[in-house]
Design an enzyme around this catalytic site. Sequence first.
Site, short mmCIF file in Angstrom:
data_model
loop_
_atom_site.label_atom_id
_atom_site.label_comp_id
_atom_site.label_asym_id
_atom_site.label_seq_id
_atom_site.Cartn_x
_atom_site.Cartn_y
_atom_site.Cartn_z
CB THR A 1 -1.12 0.02 1.07
OG1 THR A 1 -0.25 -0.35 2.26
CG2 THR A 1 -2.17 -1.08 0.99
CE LYS B 1 0.25 -3.31 3.59
NZ LYS B 1 -0.35 -2.26 4.37
CB THR C 1 -1.71 -1.12 8.57
OG1 THR C 1 -2.88 -0.34 9.30
CG2 THR C 1 -2.47 -1.40 7.29
CD GLU D 1 2.60 5.47 6.31
OE1 GLU D 1 1.79 4.95 5.69
OE2 GLU D 1 2.21 6.11 7.41
CG ASN E 1 -0.04 8.61 8.03
OD1 ASN E 1 -0.86 7.61 7.92
ND2 ASN E 1 1.46 8.62 7.84
CB SER F 1 -5.36 12.79 -2.04
OG SER F 1 -4.44 13.04 -1.15
#
Length: 409
Positions: A156, A182, A193, A280, A404, A409
């Site tokens: 993702t 992942k 996640t 991230e 985040n 979007s």
Amino acid sequence: MPVNFPPIDPSELHPVSGVRWGVTEAGVRKAQRKDLSVMLLDDGASVAGVFTRNRFCAAPVQICREHLHNGQVIRALVINTGNANAGTGAQGLAHARQTCEALAALLHCQPQQVLPFSTGVIMEPLPVQRIVAGLPAALADAADSNWYRAAQGIMTTDTVPKAASARIQVGGKTVNITGISKGAGMIRPNMATMLGFLATDAAIDPALMQDLARELADGSFNRITIDGDTSTNDSFVLVATHQAGHAPVTAWTSSEAQTLKAALMQVARQLAHAIVRDGEGATKFLTIQVDGGASAAECRQVAYAIAHSPLVKTAMFASDPNLGRILAAVGYAGIEDLDQGLIELHLDDVHVATRGGRHPAYREEDGQRVMKQAEITVRIGLGRGPCSDTVWTCDLSHEYVSINADYRS
């Protein structure tokens, strides 16, 4: 870019006898993106799973638990990205069941023999018709050499595919272990996640599988944290196909059985570490080691307090040796009878604090030297007992906020 995570050579991912992967583009959320994968298992494979402890768990997690509890032989897994099918109520459960039914019909097995997995945006209806329409192409792509494609297909916000492999000898037979994972955000203990799929062609008594899956998760995926959020969709699945040809492992008492378990743990940890390295916006990989605890549980409690602290994580990002933040986190970790006069703090080789205060030889430039590294070990001594534990995390950067803020979007 990931922290000290070299590109994967697909040729180094060993095929696992009895496992095939197929990957396709179903347009779940975005066009021209690998977003639908199937993992096909030969009849007779043993499967166990560990799932999120978030009580608001996704529909596929609920269905996976139900199907595994039923005790039928699992023949396939189906994974979509782009949509988590979480916060979708009864409709989400119906869509997860519909996905299982569609794949089962193509494989001529029962829907209860299929495990569904989803990851992506929460509270949006699963585009189940796109997934069902994509299944034939995923099946047509199935091959035992597709581990790298599968690692790509479950991504993702990951910036790189995550996969690892090992090969050992058991009973004179070659045993292969390969896995993919992942995850990059909303990662914390009790899973995240994250999706993790680990398979071996070793013969392992099915009665051992669930406890083994839990032990592997506890030693790897349940020791990582990125931002302290526990997701709705975390899933770790362990598969043993029994095709390597050695005598079944019925207990962990022999040296060969212990070697097998250690190899499985090694691959699971590589997959977990890869998630942290690709956190991230991460620029640093942090090992938080707590020694001298009265129990391993309280060591983890302290480690997580440090690893979850935004002040500690932002200081690490900036290479700012404001190390009182670490001591403060130790203090609020919740150990009521903690003696601060016994606390020791090291950054790698630098002794920062002793007996609860600044070490006389500590210089701030030494702390900053360590904090500028891409990999840092924070070591805490509690002075309370013989136990230790370790957690892995990363820093918190401007990029984390940007990723985040723009996720939908």
